[in-house]
Design a protein around this motif. Structure first.
Motif, PDB file in Angstrom:
ATOM      1  N   GLU A 166       0.837  -1.199   0.000  1.00  0.00           N
ATOM      2  CA  GLU A 166       0.000   0.000   0.000  1.00  0.00           C
ATOM      3  C   GLU A 166       0.878   1.258   0.000  1.00  0.00           C
ATOM      4  OE1 GLU A 166      -3.584  -0.050   0.143  1.00  0.00           O
ATOM      5  OE2 GLU A 166      -3.063  -2.086  -0.505  1.00  0.00           O
ATOM      6  N   PRO A 167       0.346   2.378  -0.481  1.00  0.00           N
ATOM      7  CA  PRO A 167       1.098   3.643  -0.365  1.00  0.00           C
ATOM      8  C   PRO A 167       1.398   3.908   1.105  1.00  0.00           C
ATOM      9  CG  PRO A 167      -0.788   3.903  -1.826  1.00  0.00           C
ATOM     10  CD  PRO A 167      -0.953   2.563  -1.160  1.00  0.00           C
ATOM     11  N   GLY A 168       2.676   4.199   1.387  1.00  0.00           N
ATOM     12  CA  GLY A 168       3.000   4.429   2.782  1.00  0.00           C
ATOM     13  C   GLY A 168       4.416   4.015   3.137  1.00  0.00           C
ATOM     14  N   PRO A 169       4.594   3.412   4.300  1.00  0.00           N
ATOM     15  CA  PRO A 169       5.934   3.220   4.872  1.00  0.00           C
ATOM     16  C   PRO A 169       6.851   2.279   4.092  1.00  0.00           C
ATOM     17  CG  PRO A 169       4.272   2.061   6.176  1.00  0.00           C
ATOM     18  CD  PRO A 169       3.532   2.928   5.209  1.00  0.00           C
ATOM     19  N   GLU A 192       6.970   1.937   0.675  1.00  0.00           N
ATOM     20  CA  GLU A 192       7.309   2.428  -0.665  1.00  0.00           C
ATOM     21  C   GLU A 192       8.767   2.857  -0.738  1.00  0.00           C
ATOM     22  OE1 GLU A 192       4.306   4.667  -3.333  1.00  0.00           O
ATOM     23  OE2 GLU A 192       3.896   5.314  -1.268  1.00  0.00           O
ATOM     24  N   LYS A 232      11.416   1.265  -0.199  1.00  0.00           N
ATOM     25  CA  LYS A 232      12.353   0.487   0.611  1.00  0.00           C
ATOM     26  C   LYS A 232      12.761  -0.785  -0.115  1.00  0.00           C
ATOM     27  CE  LYS A 232      11.121   1.967   5.294  1.00  0.00           C
ATOM     28  NZ  LYS A 232      10.704   1.489   6.638  1.00  0.00           N
ATOM     29  N   ALA A 266       4.382   0.868  -4.494  1.00  0.00           N
ATOM     30  CA  ALA A 266       2.956   0.750  -4.178  1.00  0.00           C
ATOM     31  C   ALA A 266       2.260   0.007  -5.318  1.00  0.00           C
ATOM     32  CB  ALA A 266       2.335   2.137  -3.988  1.00  0.00           C
ATOM     33  N   ARG A 290       3.068  -3.025   8.806  1.00  0.00           N
ATOM     34  CA  ARG A 290       2.415  -1.816   8.297  1.00  0.00           C
ATOM     35  C   ARG A 290       2.833  -1.588   6.841  1.00  0.00           C
ATOM     36  NH1 ARG A 290       4.194   2.869  10.680  1.00  0.00           N
ATOM     37  NH2 ARG A 290       2.379   3.941   9.777  1.00  0.00           N
ATOM     38  N   GLY A 291       1.833  -1.305   6.021  1.00  0.00           N
ATOM     39  CA  GLY A 291       2.114  -1.075   4.611  1.00  0.00           C
ATOM     40  C   GLY A 291       1.763  -2.259   3.743  1.00  0.00           C
TER      41      GLY A 291
END
Length: 585
Positions: free
Chosen positions: A224-227, A229, A231, A267, A287-288
């Motif tokens: 998901e868009p967020g933490p 992306e 990495k 994402a 998360r993510g």
């Protein structure tokens, strides 16, 4: 004993230890021994290098080419389906599998036979809801038993024939060894069929199909868009999850596998994790990541392979991380199985051993790239369809039968007939030159050739004569049969510890010296050594085909002596009865 004999004994013990510990390839251990006795002046350069000009290694090389052609064209493809079909009953299944395998192994190298039939037997067992452990060990033992029927049935027979020819004796005739080999084969098959329901325990194969197998199910998660992306996989903490493994990334409709630690996430990426259903909680807590679906999906079986690590593999003793497995093989290991049980540790930190079965995720060309290399004993695709007969399978059959015919009637020596067959396979386009070259197991060939030098040192230093004197002194009271029994048992024990060819080459000068010292005809001793060194039913490491079925059958080390001990005793008794009759002592 002289210092030369003591030195040779030390060299042989060192070689045997290296072979038993499997820390270096057999060719390195044997070549090192050959160089040591050469530098010590115990043998001349001509004696040390005599194996490289002997007919035995060259004949073995030519037969490797024939075996590759048989494998490529699928000549053995109908064996399992025709032999097993819908057969019911443990003994009937074992009998119908072992008989044609033993017959084929009398004329073809037994290693490719087992490599060809292993995935078919496993798949047949899965379709019929049976454990493959019922049939895989009998498959290996049948190939071993068939190998002692003719002189080309196994490389050990050819090695002994070449060695005694160097010593001034007649080489072993094409069917000569069958005087004892055929009765032994028939007795062994009968014992195996009768003993199988009792001596073979059902085991869970290394890559069985339970409902929560890490091979058969995958968890799909979406980035998901967020933490997460931008990495890398490693930065996102997706490299060391408990119980699950990041198998592939789907991006824009394209599947990317295997996944490298430095691959960056975007994402919308769909991540597929292999693992057990109970471990999905590890993914839900990141998360993510969001579940891509609410259920498990079957993994594409065509991209999964099981590969067995052999004694000559460069992977032995190293971890997946140290060997650079991903970069070297363009593949990822998602499970390691050892002696029928999954290894419970971080895969990248597990030192690999001989017989380990690796469950591998790779592209569909993995088997073709590595089939002819020494890295793996066998590579079997998951749920492989039975191979179809190639359009030139009939020509391979004609060439193989021609080799058998001209060699058996003495029209051509075995070496010339084998080389002619190998050349014909390339000339008719059945194998490309590169395929023929890749089919050669150079480690086996070099091991055989180098061992001639070590065997010569045992003879020249007087070591063989001294050991023979001890043997005759201890068993001479039982007559020629007692001495013969001692030689056979020694060859069997050595074969269980080191390679069959090494055992034969070391025992031939000792057995010959023992026979001469006792005033007996050594020919029967030579034949008995060839047969005894070609059969190992007691360990998974004494013979290559036993190692090949170890992991796929889910066997434990103790399963081999449990099933193989009656065959070993029956083989010993058969040799002691038949050899003195066929070759009067």
């Amino acid at each position: 004993m002289s210092w030369e004999a003591w030195f040779t004994l030390a060299v042989i013990i060192t070689v045997l230890v290296l072979l038993a510990r499997e820390r270096v390839p057999p060719s390195v251990a044997m070549s090192g021994g050959m160089v040591a006795v050469l530098l010590a002046g115990i043998v001349t350069p001509e004696q040390a290098l005599s194996g490289f000009s002997n007919a035995a290694p060259l004949t073995v090389a030519a037969l490797f080419v024939l075996a590759r052609a048989v494998e490529k064209t699928g000549v053995m493809a109908p064996v399992v389906s025709a032999a097993l079909g819908r057969t019911r009953g443990r003994r009937a299944q074992v009998a119908r599998l072992m008989a044609p395998v033993a017959a084929s192994s009398a004329f073809l190298n037994n290693t490719p036979i087992v490599a060809m039939l292993l995935p078919q037997v496993s798949e047949w067992s899965a379709r019929n809801r049976q454990s493959a452990s019922r049939l895989l060990m009998p498959l290996s033992f049948a190939a071993i038993l068939g190998g002692v029927v003719t002189v080309i049935g196994t490389s050990t027979n050819l090695v002994v024939s070449g060695l005694i020819q160097e010593a001034g004796y007649d080489p072993i005739g094409f069917f000569e060894i069958g005087k004892v080999g055929l009765p032994l084969c028939l007795v062994g098959l009968a014992v195996a069929v009768l003993w199988a329901p009792i001596g073979l325990k059902e085991r869970r194969p290394a890559v069985e199909e339970p409902s929560e197998s890490p091979r058969q199910f995958a968890f799909e998660m979406r980035v998901e868009p967020g933490p997460l992306e931008g990495k890398t996989v490693e930065e996102a903490g997706l490299r060391n999850l408990a119980g699950v493994f990041l198998a592939s990334i789907e991006r824009g409709g394209e599947l990317h596998a295997p996944v490298a630690p430095d691959d960056r996430l975007r994402a919308g990426d769909y991540l597929r994790f292999a693992g057990r259903a109970g471990d999905v909680v590890d993914l839900q807590g990141i998360r993510g990541l969001a579940p891509a679906s609410s259920h498990l999906h079957p993994i594409d079986a065509s991209r999964y392979f099981e590969a067995v690590v052999g004694a000559t593999s460069p992977l032995v003793g190293s971890t997946l991380k140290d060997s650079g497995f991903r970069a070297r093989y363009q593949a990822a290991v998602i499970a390691i199985h050892r002696a029928g049980e999954e290894v419970d540790a971080k895969l990248g930190e597990v030192p690999l051993r001989v017989g380990d079965t690796l469950l591998i995720l790779a592209d569909t060309g993995f088997q073709a790239r590595w089939r002819d290399q020494t890295d793996f004993l066998v590579i079997a695709p998951f749920r492989a369809a039975p191979p179809q007969l190639g359009r030139r399978a009939w020509l391979v059959g004609v060439i193989g039968l021609g080799l058998i015919f001209v060699a058996s009637i003495g029209l051509l020596p075995i070496l010339q007939a084998s080389l002619l067959a190998a050349v014909a396979l390339v000339a008719f386009g059945i194998l490309r030159p590169g395929e023929a070259r890749a089919s050669l197991d150079l480690d086996v060939i070099v091991t055989i050739a180098a061992a001639f030098g070590v065997a010569a040192a045992a003879q020249e230093s007087g070591l063989a004569e001294k050991i023979a004197e001890v043997l005759v002194g201890a068993l001479g009271g039982f007559g020629g049969i007692g001495i013969l029994a001692g030689v056979i048992v020694a060859a069997m024990v050595l074969t269980a510890v080191v390679s069959n060819n090494a055992a034969a080459l070391l025992m031939v000068p000792i057995g010959g010296a023992a026979a001469v010292s006792a005033g007996l005809d050594p020919r029967g001793f030579f034949i008995a050594i060839a047969v005894a060194a070609s059969i190992d039913f007691m360990t998974p490491i004494g013979y290559q085909t036993n190692t090949m079925v170890w992991g796929p059958g889910g066997y434990r080390f103790s399963d081999y002596p449990r099933f193989g001990f009656p065959l070993t005793i029956a083989s010993l008794i058969t040799m002691l009865v038949v050899v003195p009759v066929a070759w009067p002592l």
